[in-house]
Scaffold this active site. Sequence first.
Site, PDB file in Angstrom:
ATOM      1  N   LYS A  78       0.854  -0.999  -0.017  1.00 49.82           N
ATOM      2  CA  LYS A  78      -0.127  -0.661  -0.380  1.00 49.82           C
ATOM      3  C   LYS A  78       1.185   1.321  -0.322  1.00 49.82           C
ATOM      4  CE  LYS A  78      -4.066   2.126   2.626  1.00 49.82           C
ATOM      5  NZ  LYS A  78      -4.718   2.131   3.353  1.00 49.82           N
ATOM      6  N   SER A 153      -9.307   1.512   2.489  1.00 48.17           N
ATOM      7  CA  SER A 153      -8.694   2.684   1.797  1.00 48.17           C
ATOM      8  C   SER A 153      -7.899   1.647   1.344  1.00 48.17           C
ATOM      9  CB  SER A 153      -7.478   4.316   2.476  1.00 48.17           C
ATOM     10  OG  SER A 153      -7.025   3.460   3.978  1.00 48.17           O
ATOM     11  N   SER A 177      -9.632  -0.555   7.544  1.00 53.52           N
ATOM     12  CA  SER A 177      -9.273  -0.372   5.939  1.00 53.52           C
ATOM     13  C   SER A 177      -8.571  -1.773   5.430  1.00 53.52           C
ATOM     14  CB  SER A 177      -8.251   1.243   5.436  1.00 53.52           C
ATOM     15  OG  SER A 177      -9.127   2.008   5.685  1.00 53.52           O
TER      16      SER A 177
HETATM   17  N1  GLN Z   1     -12.986   4.075   5.927  1.00 54.37           N
HETATM   18  C1  GLN Z   1     -12.489   4.853   7.378  1.00 54.37           C
HETATM   19  C2  GLN Z   1     -11.933   6.410   7.025  1.00 54.37           C
HETATM   20  O1  GLN Z   1     -12.777   6.928   6.342  1.00 54.37           O
HETATM   21  C3  GLN Z   1     -11.482   3.706   8.055  1.00 54.37           C
HETATM   22  C4  GLN Z   1     -10.144   4.336   6.955  1.00 54.37           C
HETATM   23  C5  GLN Z   1      -9.255   3.669   7.770  1.00 54.37           C
HETATM   24  O2  GLN Z   1      -9.246   2.491   8.207  1.00 54.37           O
HETATM   25  N2  GLN Z   1      -7.800   4.293   6.961  1.00 54.37           N
HETATM   26  O3  GLN Z   1     -11.409   6.902   8.257  1.00 54.37           O
END
Ligand code: GLN
Length: 499
Positions: A78, A153, A177
């Site tokens: 990532k 994400s 994410s």
């Molecule tokens: N969807 C969540 C957010 O937008 C989690 C994102 C994540 O785990 N990085 O913050």
Amino acid sequence: MKALHEAGVAELSRALQTRQVSSAELTRQLLARATAHESLGAFLAIEPERSLAQAEAADRRLAQGGAHRLTGVPVAHKDIFVTRGWPSTAGSRMLAGYASPFDATVVARLGDAGMVTLGKLNCDEFAMGSANENSAFGPARNPWDPRRVPGGSSGGSAAAVAARLVPAATGTDTGGSIRQPAAFCGVTGIKPTYGLCSRYGMIAFASSLDQAGVLARSAEDCALLLSAMSGFDARDATSAERPPQDYHAQMLAPREGAGGAAPLRGLRIGLPREFFPARLSADVERAVRAALRELEALGATLVDVSLPRTELSIPVYYIIAPAEASSNLSRYDGVKFGHRAQRYDDLTSMYERTRAEGFGPEVKRRIMIGTYVLSHGYYDAYYLQAQKLRRMIADDFQACFAHCDLIAGPVAPTAAWPLGAQADDPVQAYLADIFTLPASLAGLPGMSVPAGFTGSPEGGGLPVGLQLIGNYFDEGRLLHAAHALQQATDWHRRAPPGP
Ligand code: GLN
């Protein structure tokens, strides 16, 4: 052996160790495949020469014998992990062109184990999002249906693993994410206990929540990578000081008093009633219940439990995460890192223009929310209250674990939604995080395990994920249960349509 891209980490490891295949050949094939599938938007950077040089070095280690079991197996990272020699953008224009002088600990450890970096993967800007649509470099797409989002994400990670572009990928999970994109793309993902994997070199979003993990095709493959990348790191002040673990061995070790056709005998799985609300999509509920029946058939007992503050985890998370983000992102000022505006009048306008140009809309929204909840006069009303509730949410889990060993439920209320469907309504996306946020706030390990598909059980639908949550540092038990389920079912072996 079947086509190389079809093979997972464990299988490739055996083929490499017995020299049935060379890492260079494997890497070449996967690079060609990644290029052929460029329209998925999974990769942000591919540098064939760099990958091939690593693969050749891996082949030399393999030829000497005694190489680590991951030597020569490709992995992609990532783009939130800084990687020396590669772009490290966190999906943000702010870091376009940034060259890190060092490797994140997770990247370095997998590299030391001999894994070959195949490329850097798309993600939401600074990991803020649930659909990969907040990436400054364009969305990634869901290989099961390219008109749909892969989740976020870590959307590029999930899409690349699902499309068989790479056998495993790293991801990070702050509020879901790893688990949510794994569910949307039908792959297996694990977010370990907070502090298990070093955050050193992970571009920070919300430091008290951020945790690195793995997305792969199976629990076994996740266990192999997690064993190599986890463990104490003195360069991360919140790293847990525990001896190194072999999660693969723990995953395979039979449970006491269990075995044969009932490998999970004696395992108590708690079902929080709040994880099965009336508005849960019927398709998701059907798939999750079917997976739970499989776990029961393997000997597990299902017990009813309650996580009464599940709904509150949304406002609590969306106060704490932006608060920490607003502080972490203050370093992008045009002086220390990344982008600087070309034209400005004075120092203040340089800051303003740099940040206006470098950050996307979701990141700006969170910086504003975070600055607001931390400001004098609002700190007590929002931030402090959220911190108190966070503690209560963690306590609720401990009350559950008095009655069960693992907790199960859906990963997300629906399967993957169409691209653009939530682009104008961030709150809609926040609400869809309801089942992943509680474990994140508590710092507990969680997995997403493929549990079938929407639509007809014969297939043709979209993947659904079963979420399993364990107590602190109980990754071995989580992986053991997920592995047992995957020995008895084949949802995780299904591949999306197309070449
Ligand atoms: N969807 C969540 C957010 O937008 C989690 C994102 C994540 O785990 N990085 O913050």
